[in-house]
Design a protein around this motif. Structure first.
Motif, PDB file in Angstrom:
ATOM      1  N   PHE A   4      43.419  46.880  38.189  1.00 44.90           N
ATOM      2  CA  PHE A   4      43.288  47.938  39.198  1.00 44.90           C
ATOM      3  C   PHE A   4      43.904  47.459  40.503  1.00 44.90           C
ATOM      4  N   MET A   5      44.581  48.389  41.204  1.00 48.56           N
ATOM      5  CA  MET A   5      45.116  48.110  42.530  1.00 48.56           C
ATOM      6  C   MET A   5      44.741  49.273  43.442  1.00 48.56           C
ATOM      7  N   VAL A   6      44.162  48.947  44.564  1.00 50.65           N
ATOM      8  CA  VAL A   6      43.684  49.969  45.497  1.00 50.65           C
ATOM      9  C   VAL A   6      44.379  49.753  46.830  1.00 50.65           C
ATOM     10  N   PRO A   7      44.938  50.771  47.471  1.00 54.28           N
ATOM     11  CA  PRO A   7      44.995  52.153  47.040  1.00 54.28           C
ATOM     12  C   PRO A   7      46.088  52.422  46.015  1.00 54.28           C
ATOM     13  N   SER A   8      47.137  51.563  45.940  1.00 56.29           N
ATOM     14  CA  SER A   8      48.190  51.810  44.954  1.00 56.29           C
ATOM     15  C   SER A   8      48.920  50.514  44.637  1.00 56.29           C
ATOM     16  N   ASN A  11      51.200  49.493  47.579  1.00 52.59           N
ATOM     17  CA  ASN A  11      50.555  49.070  48.819  1.00 52.59           C
ATOM     18  C   ASN A  11      49.162  48.526  48.489  1.00 52.59           C
ATOM     19  N   PRO A  12      49.080  47.422  47.762  1.00 53.17           N
ATOM     20  CA  PRO A  12      47.756  46.948  47.352  1.00 53.17           C
ATOM     21  C   PRO A  12      46.985  46.290  48.496  1.00 53.17           C
ATOM     22  N   ASN A  13      45.796  46.791  48.741  1.00 54.04           N
ATOM     23  CA  ASN A  13      44.855  46.138  49.650  1.00 54.04           C
ATOM     24  C   ASN A  13      43.851  45.328  48.846  1.00 54.04           C
ATOM     25  N   ILE A  14      43.605  45.802  47.630  1.00 55.63           N
ATOM     26  CA  ILE A  14      42.620  45.185  46.740  1.00 55.63           C
ATOM     27  C   ILE A  14      43.221  45.131  45.344  1.00 55.63           C
ATOM     28  N   SER A  41      49.076  36.723  46.953  1.00 58.99           N
ATOM     29  CA  SER A  41      48.536  37.346  48.161  1.00 58.99           C
ATOM     30  C   SER A  41      48.851  36.497  49.388  1.00 58.99           C
ATOM     31  N   ILE A  42      48.657  35.205  49.270  1.00 55.90           N
ATOM     32  CA  ILE A  42      48.938  34.305  50.390  1.00 55.90           C
ATOM     33  C   ILE A  42      50.432  34.263  50.677  1.00 55.90           C
ATOM     34  N   ALA A  43      51.251  34.196  49.630  1.00 61.44           N
ATOM     35  CA  ALA A  43      52.708  34.172  49.812  1.00 61.44           C
ATOM     36  C   ALA A  43      53.195  35.442  50.494  1.00 61.44           C
ATOM     37  N   GLY A  48      54.995  38.236  55.925  1.00 60.45           N
ATOM     38  CA  GLY A  48      54.748  39.358  56.808  1.00 60.45           C
ATOM     39  C   GLY A  48      54.037  40.537  56.183  1.00 60.45           C
ATOM     40  N   ARG A  49      53.671  40.432  54.916  1.00 62.56           N
ATOM     41  CA  ARG A  49      52.923  41.510  54.275  1.00 62.56           C
ATOM     42  C   ARG A  49      51.434  41.305  54.496  1.00 62.56           C
ATOM     43  N   LYS A  50      50.705  42.378  54.334  1.00 63.19           N
ATOM     44  CA  LYS A  50      49.256  42.305  54.443  1.00 63.19           C
ATOM     45  C   LYS A  50      48.691  41.601  53.205  1.00 63.19           C
ATOM     46  N   GLN A  51      47.791  40.657  53.425  1.00 67.34           N
ATOM     47  CA  GLN A  51      47.161  39.955  52.310  1.00 67.34           C
ATOM     48  C   GLN A  51      46.216  40.898  51.588  1.00 67.34           C
ATOM     49  N   PHE A  52      46.221  40.862  50.253  1.00 67.14           N
ATOM     50  CA  PHE A  52      45.293  41.704  49.503  1.00 67.14           C
ATOM     51  C   PHE A  52      44.108  40.872  49.021  1.00 67.14           C
ATOM     52  N   GLU A  53      42.984  41.554  48.858  1.00 65.57           N
ATOM     53  CA  GLU A  53      41.760  40.917  48.382  1.00 65.57           C
ATOM     54  C   GLU A  53      41.771  40.889  46.857  1.00 65.57           C
ATOM     55  N   VAL A  54      41.471  39.735  46.284  1.00 64.15           N
ATOM     56  CA  VAL A  54      41.425  39.576  44.838  1.00 64.15           C
ATOM     57  C   VAL A  54      39.967  39.586  44.399  1.00 64.15           C
ATOM     58  N   ILE A  55      39.642  40.452  43.444  1.00 64.07           N
ATOM     59  CA  ILE A  55      38.276  40.609  42.946  1.00 64.07           C
ATOM     60  C   ILE A  55      38.280  40.410  41.438  1.00 64.07           C
ATOM     61  N   ALA A  56      37.248  39.747  40.929  1.00 65.25           N
ATOM     62  CA  ALA A  56      37.099  39.561  39.483  1.00 65.25           C
ATOM     63  C   ALA A  56      35.821  40.237  39.013  1.00 65.25           C
ATOM     64  N   CYS A  57      35.929  40.996  37.940  1.00 68.21           N
ATOM     65  CA  CYS A  57      34.771  41.582  37.265  1.00 68.21           C
ATOM     66  C   CYS A  57      34.764  40.979  35.860  1.00 68.21           C
ATOM     67  N   ILE A  58      33.763  40.174  35.583  1.00 69.87           N
ATOM     68  CA  ILE A  58      33.765  39.415  34.331  1.00 69.87           C
ATOM     69  C   ILE A  58      32.456  39.574  33.569  1.00 69.87           C
ATOM     70  N   ALA A  59      32.540  39.324  32.273  1.00 62.77           N
ATOM     71  CA  ALA A  59      31.349  39.326  31.427  1.00 62.77           C
ATOM     72  C   ALA A  59      31.676  38.543  30.159  1.00 62.77           C
ATOM     73  N   GLY A  60      30.646  38.032  29.529  1.00 59.62           N
ATOM     74  CA  GLY A  60      30.809  37.350  28.257  1.00 59.62           C
ATOM     75  C   GLY A  60      30.585  35.854  28.337  1.00 59.62           C
ATOM     76  N   ARG A  61      30.278  35.303  27.191  1.00 58.35           N
ATOM     77  CA  ARG A  61      29.975  33.878  27.073  1.00 58.35           C
ATOM     78  C   ARG A  61      31.149  32.993  27.477  1.00 58.35           C
ATOM     79  N   GLY A  62      32.361  33.453  27.291  1.00 58.07           N
ATOM     80  CA  GLY A  62      33.540  32.656  27.595  1.00 58.07           C
ATOM     81  C   GLY A  62      33.589  32.150  29.022  1.00 58.07           C
TER      82      GLY A  62
END
Length: 102
Positions: A4-8, A11-14, A41-43, A48-62
């Motif tokens: 997922f990329m928000v808003p697009s 132009n990813p903010n997230i 994101s850091i690069a 000169g681009r806006k840094q985007f926030e990286v989020i992880a949604c995880i589940a499972g024994r792995g």
């Protein structure tokens, strides 16, 4: 591409990566991918681009097998790691709150 990329994608903010896995190899691969997104994101910010926030949604024994991978995941997302138990906090604890409709 990220899950997922928000808003697009132009132009990813997230950027959200999501994964359910029962084996540590797949979890390790996802952690590496999230670390790479953090580096991008850091690069981008350095160019000169806006840094985007990286989020992880995880589940499972792995994800519970390799503690060092979880440490890497927490560092790359700056603590923005959500599981089924904490998913209800996803919007309030991330930049997604800025996209909430009124």
């Amino acid at each position: 591409a990220p899950d997922f990329m928000v808003p697009s994608e132009f132009n990813p903010n997230i950027v959200i990566e999501a994964k359910l896995t029962e084996d540590d190899g797949t979890a390790r691969d996802k952690v590496t991918r999230i670390q790479h997104l953090h580096s991008l994101s850091i690069a981008g910010q350095l160019r000169g681009r806006k840094q985007f926030e990286v989020i992880a949604c995880i589940a499972g024994r792995g994800f519970g097998v390799r503690r060092e991978d979880m440490k890497k995941l927490l560092i790359a997302t700056r603590g923005k790691v959500f599981t089924p138990k904490t998913l209800d906090r996803l919007v309030d604890c991330t930049a997604l709150k800025n996209f909430r409709t009124k």
